[in-house]
Write a protein that holds these residues in place. Structure first.
Motif, PDB file in Angstrom:
ATOM      1  N   LEU A 108      53.562  77.097  66.090  1.00 39.82           N
ATOM      2  CA  LEU A 108      52.242  76.412  65.615  1.00 39.82           C
ATOM      3  C   LEU A 108      52.272  76.349  64.065  1.00 39.82           C
ATOM      4  O   LEU A 108      52.894  77.297  63.477  1.00 39.82           O
ATOM      5  CB  LEU A 108      51.056  76.762  66.128  1.00 39.82           C
ATOM      6  N   VAL A 109      51.708  75.391  63.311  1.00 40.21           N
ATOM      7  CA  VAL A 109      51.449  75.541  61.949  1.00 40.21           C
ATOM      8  C   VAL A 109      50.203  75.311  61.697  1.00 40.21           C
ATOM      9  O   VAL A 109      49.580  74.165  62.262  1.00 40.21           O
ATOM     10  CB  VAL A 109      52.618  74.426  61.368  1.00 40.21           C
ATOM     11  N   ARG A 110      49.619  76.068  60.831  1.00 38.93           N
ATOM     12  CA  ARG A 110      48.224  75.659  60.482  1.00 38.93           C
ATOM     13  C   ARG A 110      48.068  74.624  59.381  1.00 38.93           C
ATOM     14  O   ARG A 110      48.661  74.918  58.151  1.00 38.93           O
ATOM     15  CB  ARG A 110      47.553  77.165  59.925  1.00 38.93           C
ATOM     16  N   VAL A 111      47.394  73.765  59.736  1.00 41.14           N
ATOM     17  CA  VAL A 111      47.588  72.421  58.720  1.00 41.14           C
ATOM     18  C   VAL A 111      46.325  72.645  57.736  1.00 41.14           C
ATOM     19  O   VAL A 111      46.102  72.000  56.823  1.00 41.14           O
ATOM     20  CB  VAL A 111      47.857  71.238  59.483  1.00 41.14           C
ATOM     21  N   LEU A 112      44.989  72.880  58.561  1.00 44.28           N
ATOM     22  CA  LEU A 112      43.809  73.270  57.777  1.00 44.28           C
ATOM     23  C   LEU A 112      43.053  74.395  58.514  1.00 44.28           C
ATOM     24  O   LEU A 112      43.449  74.911  59.742  1.00 44.28           O
ATOM     25  CB  LEU A 112      42.858  71.813  58.148  1.00 44.28           C
ATOM     26  N   PRO A 113      42.053  74.756  57.726  1.00 48.03           N
ATOM     27  CA  PRO A 113      41.487  76.038  58.526  1.00 48.03           C
ATOM     28  C   PRO A 113      40.954  75.732  59.869  1.00 48.03           C
ATOM     29  O   PRO A 113      40.318  74.715  60.188  1.00 48.03           O
ATOM     30  CB  PRO A 113      40.155  76.351  57.677  1.00 48.03           C
ATOM     31  N   GLU A 114      41.529  76.715  60.757  1.00 51.27           N
ATOM     32  CA  GLU A 114      41.005  76.577  62.331  1.00 51.27           C
ATOM     33  C   GLU A 114      41.879  75.094  62.829  1.00 51.27           C
ATOM     34  O   GLU A 114      41.333  74.990  64.113  1.00 51.27           O
ATOM     35  CB  GLU A 114      39.624  76.495  62.351  1.00 51.27           C
ATOM     36  N   VAL A 115      42.852  74.503  62.618  1.00 55.99           N
ATOM     37  CA  VAL A 115      43.454  73.451  62.923  1.00 55.99           C
ATOM     38  C   VAL A 115      44.827  73.766  62.886  1.00 55.99           C
ATOM     39  O   VAL A 115      45.537  74.000  61.940  1.00 55.99           O
ATOM     40  CB  VAL A 115      43.034  72.066  62.374  1.00 55.99           C
ATOM     41  N   PHE A 116      45.412  73.654  64.137  1.00 53.99           N
ATOM     42  CA  PHE A 116      47.018  73.987  64.328  1.00 53.99           C
ATOM     43  C   PHE A 116      47.820  72.715  64.831  1.00 53.99           C
ATOM     44  O   PHE A 116      47.208  72.008  65.739  1.00 53.99           O
ATOM     45  CB  PHE A 116      47.112  75.136  65.151  1.00 53.99           C
ATOM     46  N   VAL A 117      49.087  72.605  64.571  1.00 56.88           N
ATOM     47  CA  VAL A 117      49.911  71.650  64.827  1.00 56.88           C
ATOM     48  C   VAL A 117      51.053  72.234  65.467  1.00 56.88           C
ATOM     49  O   VAL A 117      51.874  73.209  64.870  1.00 56.88           O
ATOM     50  CB  VAL A 117      50.013  70.320  63.974  1.00 56.88           C
ATOM     51  N   ALA A 118      51.617  71.545  66.629  1.00 52.47           N
ATOM     52  CA  ALA A 118      53.056  71.996  67.064  1.00 52.47           C
ATOM     53  C   ALA A 118      54.071  71.825  65.979  1.00 52.47           C
ATOM     54  O   ALA A 118      54.107  70.721  65.072  1.00 52.47           O
ATOM     55  CB  ALA A 118      53.434  71.135  68.123  1.00 52.47           C
ATOM     56  N   ALA A 119      54.868  72.795  65.609  1.00 52.47           N
ATOM     57  CA  ALA A 119      55.694  73.091  64.470  1.00 52.47           C
ATOM     58  C   ALA A 119      56.827  71.836  64.350  1.00 52.47           C
ATOM     59  O   ALA A 119      56.986  71.294  63.244  1.00 52.47           O
ATOM     60  CB  ALA A 119      56.479  74.325  64.652  1.00 52.47           C
ATOM     61  N   HIS A 120      57.157  71.440  65.634  1.00 46.23           N
ATOM     62  CA  HIS A 120      58.077  70.382  65.619  1.00 46.23           C
ATOM     63  C   HIS A 120      57.519  68.790  65.042  1.00 46.23           C
ATOM     64  O   HIS A 120      58.327  67.986  64.911  1.00 46.23           O
ATOM     65  CB  HIS A 120      58.731  70.081  66.781  1.00 46.23           C
ATOM     66  N   LEU A 121      56.296  68.909  65.097  1.00 47.66           N
ATOM     67  CA  LEU A 121      55.773  67.606  64.395  1.00 47.66           C
ATOM     68  C   LEU A 121      55.525  67.636  62.842  1.00 47.66           C
ATOM     69  O   LEU A 121      54.769  66.632  62.327  1.00 47.66           O
ATOM     70  CB  LEU A 121      54.173  67.255  65.278  1.00 47.66           C
ATOM     71  N   VAL A 122      55.467  68.643  62.480  1.00 46.73           N
ATOM     72  CA  VAL A 122      55.604  68.953  60.892  1.00 46.73           C
ATOM     73  C   VAL A 122      56.846  68.764  60.206  1.00 46.73           C
ATOM     74  O   VAL A 122      57.882  69.615  60.145  1.00 46.73           O
ATOM     75  CB  VAL A 122      54.962  70.483  60.584  1.00 46.73           C
ATOM     76  N   GLY A 123      56.955  67.400  59.524  1.00 46.28           N
ATOM     77  CA  GLY A 123      58.166  67.081  59.031  1.00 46.28           C
ATOM     78  C   GLY A 123      57.817  66.971  57.439  1.00 46.28           C
ATOM     79  O   GLY A 123      57.566  67.530  56.843  1.00 46.28           O
ATOM     80  N   GLY A 124      58.590  65.730  56.956  1.00 44.91           N
ATOM     81  CA  GLY A 124      58.212  65.357  55.612  1.00 44.91           C
ATOM     82  C   GLY A 124      58.736  66.208  54.376  1.00 44.91           C
ATOM     83  O   GLY A 124      59.737  66.846  54.757  1.00 44.91           O
ATOM     84  N   ARG A 125      58.248  66.066  53.136  1.00 46.29           N
ATOM     85  CA  ARG A 125      59.038  66.728  52.179  1.00 46.29           C
ATOM     86  C   ARG A 125      58.570  68.267  52.243  1.00 46.29           C
ATOM     87  O   ARG A 125      57.292  68.791  52.098  1.00 46.29           O
ATOM     88  CB  ARG A 125      58.369  66.178  50.810  1.00 46.29           C
ATOM     89  N   PRO A 126      59.418  69.154  52.187  1.00 50.65           N
ATOM     90  CA  PRO A 126      59.311  70.631  51.883  1.00 50.65           C
ATOM     91  C   PRO A 126      58.357  70.870  50.687  1.00 50.65           C
ATOM     92  O   PRO A 126      58.681  70.127  49.545  1.00 50.65           O
ATOM     93  CB  PRO A 126      60.516  71.287  51.642  1.00 50.65           C
ATOM     94  N   GLY A 127      57.531  71.854  50.735  1.00 46.59           N
ATOM     95  CA  GLY A 127      56.673  71.886  49.660  1.00 46.59           C
ATOM     96  C   GLY A 127      55.181  71.473  49.542  1.00 46.59           C
ATOM     97  O   GLY A 127      54.363  71.670  48.843  1.00 46.59           O
TER      98      GLY A 127
END
Length: 234
Positions: A39-58
């Protein structure tokens, strides 16, 4: 990942909040999933499955999501205290194609304790209520009303792209020049407001495309031209 947590993430379309997770699993289960890269924390108290986080590193994690998922994540973080607005609202209304990397725009009442964060721009608006008619739910997303979204987005778009969403919204019977004129009246300091007002006048005259507007202003005008009945059904 814990099987119960995995099922909760799947039910949320790849997204889970801390509050929802705590109802079914201990906090350490969520922390473990983040440490393990599941899981990846994308905002405070909001998490998303890591495989859905792509895009530009950084880039901010939120900006690396599919735009619709990013909108859902931002609204989950807001917890009913904000609505998609400006360019994000235009995308939700189907008037602007979203793209990975776009900022998420939220409008919130002045009383709400929300602040701009990486990937999210928050606008505090006096008198805004997160309820109809100020906002509507469209495709499961809470968004500002169309007229307000078009007015808010006008200065955020390049000058050459400003008219298209307004013309399309009127052509698709989503709104009218009269309703847009009322919304424009609440923004006396809007950038290039005179051009918006002129566009609404042309749409009220019956023009329905940039070409028709050009013809109205440059061809069917001038001394000696008779009075036309425009957009006459044939």
């Amino acid at each position: 990942m814990n099987s119960v947590l995995r099922e909760l993430v799947e039910l949320g379309g790849g997204l889970v909040t801390l509050g929802a997770a705590r109802q079914v699993v201990p906090s350490w289960t969520l922390e473990s999933a983040c440490r393990n890269g599941e899981l990846v924390r994308v905002l405070p108290e909001v998490f998303v499955a890591a495989h859905l986080v792509g895009g530009r590193p950084g880039a901010p994690a939120l900006s690396r999501l599919d735009p619709v998922l990013g909108h859902r994540a931002a609204l989950a973080w807001a917890g009913g205290r904000a609505a998609l607005s400006h360019l994000s609202a235009l995308s939700a209304w189907g008037l602007r194609p979203p793209a990975v990397g776009d900022l998420v725009h939220l409008s919130t009442p002045t009383s709400a304790n929300l602040r701009t964060r990486p990937g999210v721009v928050v606008y505090r608006r006096r008198g805004l209520l997160i309820a109809p008619p100020h906002v509507v739910v469209r495709q499961g997303l809470t968004v500002t009303c169309l007229e307000q979204a078009l007015v808010d987005s006008w200065p955020a778009l390049p000058p050459a792209e400003r008219r298209a969403p307004v013309i399309r919204a009127v052509n698709d019977w989503l709104t009218t020049p009269e309703r847009l004129r009322v919304a424009l009246g609440s923004a006396p300091r809007l950038t290039d407001r005179a051009a918006f007002r002129k566009l609404l006048t042309r749409l009220a005259d019956g023009c329905r495309s940039p070409l028709e507007i050009w013809g109205h202003e440059n061809v069917f005008t001038g001394p000696g031209m008779p009075a036309f009945r425009r957009q006459m059904p044939v």
